[in-house]
Design an enzyme around this catalytic site. Structure first.
Site, PDB file in Angstrom:
ATOM      1  N   GLY A  18       0.843  -1.199   0.000  1.00  0.00           N
ATOM      2  CA  GLY A  18       0.000   0.000   0.000  1.00  0.00           C
ATOM      3  C   GLY A  18       0.870   1.238   0.000  1.00  0.00           C
ATOM      4  O   GLY A  18       0.483   2.308   0.475  1.00  0.00           O
ATOM      5  N   SER A 148      -7.121  -0.358  12.945  1.00  0.00           N
ATOM      6  CA  SER A 148      -7.833   0.925  12.828  1.00  0.00           C
ATOM      7  C   SER A 148      -8.511   1.234  14.157  1.00  0.00           C
ATOM      8  O   SER A 148      -8.749   0.332  14.965  1.00  0.00           O
ATOM      9  CB  SER A 148      -8.905   0.813  11.737  1.00  0.00           C
ATOM     10  OG  SER A 148      -9.830   1.879  11.847  1.00  0.00           O
ATOM     11  N   TYR A 161     -15.470  -3.370   7.310  1.00  0.00           N
ATOM     12  CA  TYR A 161     -14.105  -2.914   7.607  1.00  0.00           C
ATOM     13  C   TYR A 161     -13.759  -3.200   9.071  1.00  0.00           C
ATOM     14  O   TYR A 161     -12.645  -3.642   9.390  1.00  0.00           O
ATOM     15  CB  TYR A 161     -14.063  -1.414   7.314  1.00  0.00           C
ATOM     16  CG  TYR A 161     -12.740  -0.728   7.483  1.00  0.00           C
ATOM     17  CD1 TYR A 161     -11.639  -1.042   6.690  1.00  0.00           C
ATOM     18  CD2 TYR A 161     -12.591   0.295   8.415  1.00  0.00           C
ATOM     19  CE1 TYR A 161     -10.436  -0.370   6.829  1.00  0.00           C
ATOM     20  CE2 TYR A 161     -11.392   0.977   8.555  1.00  0.00           C
ATOM     21  CZ  TYR A 161     -10.317   0.638   7.761  1.00  0.00           C
ATOM     22  OH  TYR A 161      -9.131   1.314   7.903  1.00  0.00           O
TER      23      TYR A 161
HETATM   24  N1  NAD Z   1      -6.478   7.001   6.523  1.00  0.00           N
HETATM   25  C1  NAD Z   1      -7.185   6.649   7.582  1.00  0.00           C
HETATM   26  O1  NAD Z   1      -7.981   7.426   8.131  1.00  0.00           O
HETATM   27  C2  NAD Z   1      -7.039   5.303   8.177  1.00  0.00           C
HETATM   28  C3  NAD Z   1      -7.681   5.019   9.396  1.00  0.00           C
HETATM   29  C4  NAD Z   1      -7.552   3.758   9.959  1.00  0.00           C
HETATM   30  C5  NAD Z   1      -6.792   2.791   9.316  1.00  0.00           C
HETATM   31  N2  NAD Z   1      -6.190   3.096   8.120  1.00  0.00           N
HETATM   32  C6  NAD Z   1      -5.427   2.039   7.467  1.00  0.00           C
HETATM   33  O2  NAD Z   1      -4.140   2.516   7.114  1.00  0.00           O
HETATM   34  C7  NAD Z   1      -3.704   1.866   5.916  1.00  0.00           C
HETATM   35  C8  NAD Z   1      -3.285   2.909   4.891  1.00  0.00           C
HETATM   36  O3  NAD Z   1      -4.398   3.768   4.634  1.00  0.00           O
HETATM   37  P1  NAD Z   1      -4.306   5.052   3.676  1.00  0.00           P
HETATM   38  O4  NAD Z   1      -5.199   6.076   4.260  1.00  0.00           O
HETATM   39  O5  NAD Z   1      -2.899   5.382   3.367  1.00  0.00           O
HETATM   40  O6  NAD Z   1      -5.025   4.492   2.381  1.00  0.00           O
HETATM   41  P2  NAD Z   1      -4.749   4.834   0.852  1.00  0.00           P
HETATM   42  O7  NAD Z   1      -5.987   4.482   0.123  1.00  0.00           O
HETATM   43  O8  NAD Z   1      -4.188   6.197   0.691  1.00  0.00           O
HETATM   44  O9  NAD Z   1      -3.610   3.790   0.489  1.00  0.00           O
HETATM   45  C9  NAD Z   1      -3.875   2.428   0.381  1.00  0.00           C
HETATM   46  C10 NAD Z   1      -3.029   1.892  -0.761  1.00  0.00           C
HETATM   47  O10 NAD Z   1      -3.232   0.479  -0.852  1.00  0.00           O
HETATM   48  C11 NAD Z   1      -3.207   0.140  -2.230  1.00  0.00           C
HETATM   49  N3  NAD Z   1      -3.883  -1.137  -2.431  1.00  0.00           N
HETATM   50  C12 NAD Z   1      -5.213  -1.369  -2.540  1.00  0.00           C
HETATM   51  N4  NAD Z   1      -5.442  -2.661  -2.763  1.00  0.00           N
HETATM   52  C13 NAD Z   1      -4.223  -3.261  -2.792  1.00  0.00           C
HETATM   53  C14 NAD Z   1      -3.794  -4.588  -2.988  1.00  0.00           C
HETATM   54  N5  NAD Z   1      -4.680  -5.576  -3.221  1.00  0.00           N
HETATM   55  N6  NAD Z   1      -2.465  -4.861  -2.955  1.00  0.00           N
HETATM   56  C15 NAD Z   1      -1.565  -3.870  -2.728  1.00  0.00           C
HETATM   57  N7  NAD Z   1      -1.909  -2.584  -2.548  1.00  0.00           N
HETATM   58  C16 NAD Z   1      -3.219  -2.294  -2.580  1.00  0.00           C
HETATM   59  C17 NAD Z   1      -3.915   1.290  -2.922  1.00  0.00           C
HETATM   60  O11 NAD Z   1      -3.593   1.347  -4.306  1.00  0.00           O
HETATM   61  C18 NAD Z   1      -3.407   2.484  -2.118  1.00  0.00           C
HETATM   62  O12 NAD Z   1      -2.272   3.068  -2.730  1.00  0.00           O
HETATM   63  C19 NAD Z   1      -4.869   0.989   5.472  1.00  0.00           C
HETATM   64  O13 NAD Z   1      -4.675  -0.324   5.931  1.00  0.00           O
HETATM   65  C20 NAD Z   1      -6.064   1.604   6.164  1.00  0.00           C
HETATM   66  O14 NAD Z   1      -7.101   0.683   6.363  1.00  0.00           O
HETATM   67  C21 NAD Z   1      -6.285   4.312   7.543  1.00  0.00           C
END
Ligand code: NAD
Length: 255
Positions: A18, A148, A161
């Site tokens: 990611g 999360s 989720y």
């Molecule tokens: N941003 C938030 O508020 C938040 C809150 C709680 C948890 N999270 C967790 O933090 C992590 C990162 O979140 P983020 O906000 O940077 O999200 P984001 O959407 O900016 O980044 C996620 C990335 O994962 C990639 N991705 C999707 N499916 C994939 C796959 N099958 N294989 C490889 N890569 C894949 C996407 O292309 C994207 O670049 C995630 O696990 C998310 O659930 C985020």
């Protein structure tokens, strides 16, 4: 860092998924800044490449297309990393995320349930399953999973989720116990609402997400806040820390 300063991750190699996303790309930048060499993996090759470019040249940041929901793709990404950098010390499972299709159980489409489970939980499982043998070969290491705040508190309209991230937290604890004899530490970061591009859009369309933002005691979280925690967990500063789920959420889960 001055010329003589040693980075907190000097000599380490990290496999980050990611890594084209808001949090993952910031983690890669901070890891490289602290001396690590990093595989910048994302399902979207072009955003992985763009993120890697912001970290440094190919000697420290290797971009690669990797789909964490497919064993072949995960194995290929791991092999690519070992081929380029010789070993892997850190697995950072940032691939994941919720979508606007999520809802309470009686309203959520089944497809959304399986999407979340497949990406957030199974993806983490697969990278650990195939990455741990590499960490063992390196003599130990650190796994950083992404849970999360929804796994720590109730948040309506996100049951798919929530189920997936609850699984990530539970699996993090059991793995920490199982792999401690291999000197492999396993922890998870539980971000609060963090203003990546994806989440900025989500906040616009979901009033309850906006409400959570308003509850932040110290202002909204940014990707850099998650990267600082990942730095700690990836470095030897956390050598006695395992099986923990760290909320980085501006105090939202203490309500
Ligand atoms: N941003 C938030 O508020 C938040 C809150 C709680 C948890 N999270 C967790 O933090 C992590 C990162 O979140 P983020 O906000 O940077 O999200 P984001 O959407 O900016 O980044 C996620 C990335 O994962 C990639 N991705 C999707 N499916 C994939 C796959 N099958 N294989 C490889 N890569 C894949 C996407 O292309 C994207 O670049 C995630 O696990 C998310 O659930 C985020």
């Amino acid at each position: 860092m001055g010329d003589d300063a040693v980075g907190r991750l000097e000599g380490k190699v990290a496999f980050v998924t990611g890594a084209g996303g808001g949090i993952g790309s910031e983690i890669c930048r901070q890891f490289v800044k602290e001396g690590a060499r990093v595989f910048v993996g994302d399902i979207k090759a072009e955003i992985a490449a763009a993120a890697a470019e912001t970290c440094g040249d190919a000697s420290v940041a290797l971009a690669g297309q990797v789909d964490v929901t497919t064993a072949e793709s995960v194995l290929a990404g791991l092999a690519h990393t070992v081929q380029a950098f010789g070993k892997i010390d850190i697995l950072c499972n940032a691939a994941g995320g919720s979508t606007p299709q999520d809802a309470r159980v009686t309203d959520a489409p089944d497809e959304e349930f399986w999407r979340a489970i497949k990406l957030d939980l199974y993806g983490t499982f697969l990278v650990c399953k195939h990455g741990i043998p590499e960490l063992r070969k390196a003599g130990g290491g650190s796994i950083i999973n992404f849970s999360s705040m929804v796994a720590l508190m109730s948040m309506p309209e996100r049951d798919c989720y929530t189920a997936a991230k609850g699984g990530v937290s539970s699996m993090t604890r059991s793995m920490a116990h199982e792999y401690a004899p291999d000197r492999i530490r396993v922890n998870a970061i539980a971000p609060g609402l963090t203003l990546s591009e994806r989440v900025r859009h989500l906040v616009e369309s979901r009033p309850e997400a906006k409400a959570t933002l308003d509850q932040c005691l110290l202002g909204p979280c940014e990707p850099i806040d998650m990267a600082y925690m990942a730095l700690y967990l990836g470095s030897d500063e956390s050598r006695r820390v395992t099986g923990q789920i760290y909320a980085v959420d501006s105090g939202v889960t203490i309500y």
